[in-house]
Write an enzyme that holds these catalytic residues in place. Structure first.
Site, PDB file in Angstrom:
ATOM      1  N   LYS A  39       0.827  -1.193   0.105  1.00 49.19           N
ATOM      2  CA  LYS A  39       0.138   0.028   0.010  1.00 49.19           C
ATOM      3  C   LYS A  39       0.708   1.360  -0.008  1.00 49.19           C
ATOM      4  O   LYS A  39       2.041   1.165   0.235  1.00 49.19           O
ATOM      5  CB  LYS A  39      -0.928  -0.044   1.082  1.00 49.19           C
ATOM      6  CG  LYS A  39      -0.025  -0.083   2.628  1.00 49.19           C
ATOM      7  CD  LYS A  39      -0.972  -0.111   3.695  1.00 49.19           C
ATOM      8  CE  LYS A  39      -0.549  -0.200   5.082  1.00 49.19           C
ATOM      9  NZ  LYS A  39      -1.349  -0.674   6.276  1.00 49.19           N
ATOM     10  N   ARG A 137     -10.419  -0.428  15.075  1.00 49.92           N
ATOM     11  CA  ARG A 137     -10.448   0.094  13.781  1.00 49.92           C
ATOM     12  C   ARG A 137     -11.578  -0.592  12.764  1.00 49.92           C
ATOM     13  O   ARG A 137     -12.860  -0.927  13.676  1.00 49.92           O
ATOM     14  CB  ARG A 137      -9.166   0.149  13.037  1.00 49.92           C
ATOM     15  CG  ARG A 137      -8.983   1.166  11.929  1.00 49.92           C
ATOM     16  CD  ARG A 137      -7.274   1.260  11.579  1.00 49.92           C
ATOM     17  NE  ARG A 137      -6.871   0.030  11.027  1.00 49.92           N
ATOM     18  CZ  ARG A 137      -5.807  -0.164  10.440  1.00 49.92           C
ATOM     19  NH1 ARG A 137      -4.705   0.958  10.649  1.00 49.92           N
ATOM     20  NH2 ARG A 137      -5.096  -1.266   9.991  1.00 49.92           N
ATOM     21  N   HIS A 171      -5.782  -7.431  13.410  1.00 55.83           N
ATOM     22  CA  HIS A 171      -4.651  -6.563  13.119  1.00 55.83           C
ATOM     23  C   HIS A 171      -4.203  -6.030  14.819  1.00 55.83           C
ATOM     24  O   HIS A 171      -5.081  -5.913  15.469  1.00 55.83           O
ATOM     25  CB  HIS A 171      -4.961  -5.323  12.621  1.00 55.83           C
ATOM     26  CG  HIS A 171      -3.725  -4.406  12.149  1.00 55.83           C
ATOM     27  ND1 HIS A 171      -2.686  -5.079  11.689  1.00 55.83           N
ATOM     28  CD2 HIS A 171      -3.266  -3.200  12.123  1.00 55.83           C
ATOM     29  CE1 HIS A 171      -1.765  -3.993  11.315  1.00 55.83           C
ATOM     30  NE2 HIS A 171      -2.113  -3.077  11.617  1.00 55.83           N
ATOM     31  N   ARG A 230       1.960 -10.573   7.330  1.00 55.13           N
ATOM     32  CA  ARG A 230       1.591  -9.541   6.699  1.00 55.13           C
ATOM     33  C   ARG A 230       2.196  -8.359   6.838  1.00 55.13           C
ATOM     34  O   ARG A 230       1.772  -7.288   7.249  1.00 55.13           O
ATOM     35  CB  ARG A 230       0.210  -9.180   6.949  1.00 55.13           C
ATOM     36  CG  ARG A 230      -1.216  -9.019   6.155  1.00 55.13           C
ATOM     37  CD  ARG A 230      -2.233  -8.986   6.774  1.00 55.13           C
ATOM     38  NE  ARG A 230      -2.530  -8.084   7.888  1.00 55.13           N
ATOM     39  CZ  ARG A 230      -2.963  -8.359   8.995  1.00 55.13           C
ATOM     40  NH1 ARG A 230      -3.492  -9.522   9.076  1.00 55.13           N
ATOM     41  NH2 ARG A 230      -3.037  -7.652  10.219  1.00 55.13           N
ATOM     42  N   TYR A 271      13.722  31.577   5.710  1.00 49.00           N
ATOM     43  CA  TYR A 271      12.598  32.309   6.057  1.00 49.00           C
ATOM     44  C   TYR A 271      12.518  32.452   7.486  1.00 49.00           C
ATOM     45  O   TYR A 271      12.971  31.380   8.213  1.00 49.00           O
ATOM     46  CB  TYR A 271      11.206  31.448   5.729  1.00 49.00           C
ATOM     47  CG  TYR A 271      10.718  31.336   4.218  1.00 49.00           C
ATOM     48  CD1 TYR A 271      10.574  32.344   3.567  1.00 49.00           C
ATOM     49  CD2 TYR A 271      10.784  30.081   3.395  1.00 49.00           C
ATOM     50  CE1 TYR A 271      10.179  32.476   2.153  1.00 49.00           C
ATOM     51  CE2 TYR A 271      10.659  30.105   2.142  1.00 49.00           C
ATOM     52  CZ  TYR A 271      10.295  31.292   1.518  1.00 49.00           C
ATOM     53  OH  TYR A 271       9.806  31.167   0.241  1.00 49.00           O
ATOM     54  N   CYS A 318      12.595  24.881   3.082  1.00 52.21           N
ATOM     55  CA  CYS A 318      11.493  25.832   2.187  1.00 52.21           C
ATOM     56  C   CYS A 318      10.792  24.583   1.320  1.00 52.21           C
ATOM     57  O   CYS A 318      11.128  23.467   1.660  1.00 52.21           O
ATOM     58  CB  CYS A 318      12.313  26.707   1.314  1.00 52.21           C
ATOM     59  SG  CYS A 318      13.765  27.847   2.172  1.00 52.21           S
ATOM     60  N   ASP A 320      11.296  23.791  -1.484  1.00 56.46           N
ATOM     61  CA  ASP A 320      12.158  23.057  -2.745  1.00 56.46           C
ATOM     62  C   ASP A 320      13.389  23.000  -2.333  1.00 56.46           C
ATOM     63  O   ASP A 320      14.348  22.662  -2.985  1.00 56.46           O
ATOM     64  CB  ASP A 320      12.021  23.704  -3.991  1.00 56.46           C
ATOM     65  CG  ASP A 320      10.270  23.899  -4.507  1.00 56.46           C
ATOM     66  OD1 ASP A 320       9.371  23.286  -4.165  1.00 56.46           O
ATOM     67  OD2 ASP A 320       9.993  25.296  -4.540  1.00 56.46           O
TER      68      ASP A 320
HETATM   69  C1  PLP Z   1      -0.757  -1.401   6.997  1.00 54.92           C
HETATM   70  C2  PLP Z   1      -0.923  -2.792   7.480  1.00 54.92           C
HETATM   71  C3  PLP Z   1      -0.047  -3.715   7.635  1.00 54.92           C
HETATM   72  C4  PLP Z   1       1.412  -3.624   7.643  1.00 54.92           C
HETATM   73  O1  PLP Z   1       1.934  -2.884   8.681  1.00 54.92           O
HETATM   74  P1  PLP Z   1       3.426  -2.795   9.179  1.00 54.92           P
HETATM   75  O2  PLP Z   1       3.561  -2.376  10.586  1.00 54.92           O
HETATM   76  O3  PLP Z   1       4.063  -1.982   8.055  1.00 54.92           O
HETATM   77  O4  PLP Z   1       4.044  -4.446   9.066  1.00 54.92           O
HETATM   78  C5  PLP Z   1      -0.621  -4.969   7.852  1.00 54.92           C
HETATM   79  N1  PLP Z   1      -1.945  -5.161   8.098  1.00 54.92           N
HETATM   80  C6  PLP Z   1      -2.914  -4.259   7.915  1.00 54.92           C
HETATM   81  C7  PLP Z   1      -4.212  -4.482   8.064  1.00 54.92           C
HETATM   82  C8  PLP Z   1      -2.516  -2.912   7.721  1.00 54.92           C
HETATM   83  O5  PLP Z   1      -3.336  -1.703   7.847  1.00 54.92           O
END
Ligand code: PLP
Length: 374
Positions: A39, A137, A171, A230, A271, A318, A320
């Site tokens: 992602k 979540r 998660h 994951r 700045y 800044c 850039d």
């Molecule tokens: C982003 C995400 C991951 C990966 O998380 P890391 O901490 O980068 O390993 C795994 N599962 C879900 C549901 C996530 O949203």
């Protein structure tokens, strides 16, 4: 030097990603499937090149946040199964079916909508059930008080026509935090998950792919790997504990000194004049700013690596450009490369100075910064 490395660029080492996948795999029970989280443009590394490298080297699954990210991978010819971790509107179910994308399913009302849309399109949507065991979540709420109700709801969702429940997952909220309290919480989350799995199995409902471990779980609780892990940030090789597995960072952010100026003592820099030279100063200008992903909150805090050592950044960053003090580095000059983060300038240390985590700085590296794949 070529035109891509004239200004600011990111060097991405896909071989390091492949190395990391192998090292992570080797730390887990044999047969554990590997889902690579790509992602957010593979945490800034480039989703398509990262996915290609993972696919060519035996990853089992990929995950993205949303439909657009999944479609980008399919358009590039990626054929691995792809799981969308977020919510997709039911109106997009035909696209999910057409491109064989697996969708997270996190509540019963959405299950009904997906089922109706899949049946109308004459297809079967592959879903992974998301349980909420304490992350608070997305997901069917599976703490002790809601377990029975949610188990029944999951069972009803899985029985709907047009849906194929291939997987179920959760998660962790604090699996990457140290301390006994975090460990207790993580173990309680896992126990809630297995309790739901057992309750569903008692009704004859079993899932081919049960998964819960992202980076923290994979690294610190390999016994929770179940059928698949994951990891995201772990795959990209960042974080202090990651050194335990000998992982290698996937990206370095580099820039090239565009100009060198000489100032008297007492000169205000950039700045707001937040830095005043305390001595005659030799100051470099580097063409990297917050529009490239170098957060402005790092102003006057970061150092960049040069061929002769670290140079402190001076004055406000800044959009850039920003300035670096080269007074003590007389051998560093216009055209020399500097490293904002990478093998010498630690990303974790930079993230700490910015009051954030490595994830955010990686995602911040903007599309303006060309990625160079080594
Ligand atoms: C982003 C995400 C991951 C990966 O998380 P890391 O901490 O980068 O390993 C795994 N599962 C879900 C549901 C996530 O949203």
């Amino acid at each position: 030097m070529n035109e891509l490395t004239e200004r600011t660029w990111a060097e991405v080492r896909l071989d390091n990603l492949v190395h990391n996948m192998g090292a992570i795999r080797a730390s887990l029970p044999a047969g554990t499937k590997f889902l690579g989280v790509v992602k957010a443009d593979a945490y800034g590394h480039g989703a398509v090149p990262a996915a290609r490298a993972l696919e060519a080297n035996g990853a089992d699954y990929l995950a993205v946040a949303c439909l657009a990210e999944a479609l980008e991978l399919r358009a590039a010819g990626i054929t691995l199964p792809i799981l969308i971790l977020g919510v997709t509107p039911a109106a997009d179910v035909p696209l999910l079916l057409e491109h064989r994308i697996t969708q997270t399913l996190a509540d019963e009302a959405t299950a009904a909508a997906y089922s109706a849309a899949a049946c109308a399109a004459g297809g079967t949507l592959r879903v992974h059930i998301k349980t909420d065991t304490g992350m608070s979540r997305l997901g069917f709420l599976c703490d002790e008080a809601h377990r029975d109700r949610s188990t029944a709801a999951i069972a009803r969702a899985c029985a709907l026509p047009g849906l194929e429940a291939e997987g179920i997952f959760m998660h962790f909220a604090v699996s990457d935090e140290p301390g006994a309290e975090a460990e207790d919480y993580t173990r309680r989350q896992f126990a809630r998950f297995t309790a739901v799995l057992d309750a569903l199995a008692a009704q004859g409902l079993r899932f081919a792919i049960r998964h819960c471990a992202a980076t923290g779980g994979t690294l610190f609780y390999p016994e929770f790997a179940l059928d698949m892990v994951r990891p995201g940030i772990l795959l990209y090789g960042y974080g202090d504990p990651q050194r335990k597995l000998g992982l290698k960072p996937g990206m370095a952010l580099l820039s090239r000194i565009a100009a060198v100026k000489h100032y008297d003592a007492g000169t205000k820099i950039s700045y707001g004049g937040t830095f005043t030279t305390g001595r005659p100063t030799r100051m470099g200008v580097i063409p990297v700013g917050y529009a490239d992903g170098l957060h402005r909150c790092l102003s006057n805090k970061l150092t960049v690596w040069t061929k002769d050592g670290f140079a402190p950044q001076r004055g406000r960053i800044c959009m850039d450009m920003c300035m670096i003090d080269l007074t003590d580095l007389p051998g560093v000059d216009v055209g020399d490369t500097v490293e904002v983060f990478g093998p010498h300038a630690d990303l974790e240390a930079l993230a700490e100075k910015a009051g954030t985590i490595s994830y955010e700085l990686l995602c911040a590296v903007s599309p303006r910064v060309p990625r160079i794949y080594l």
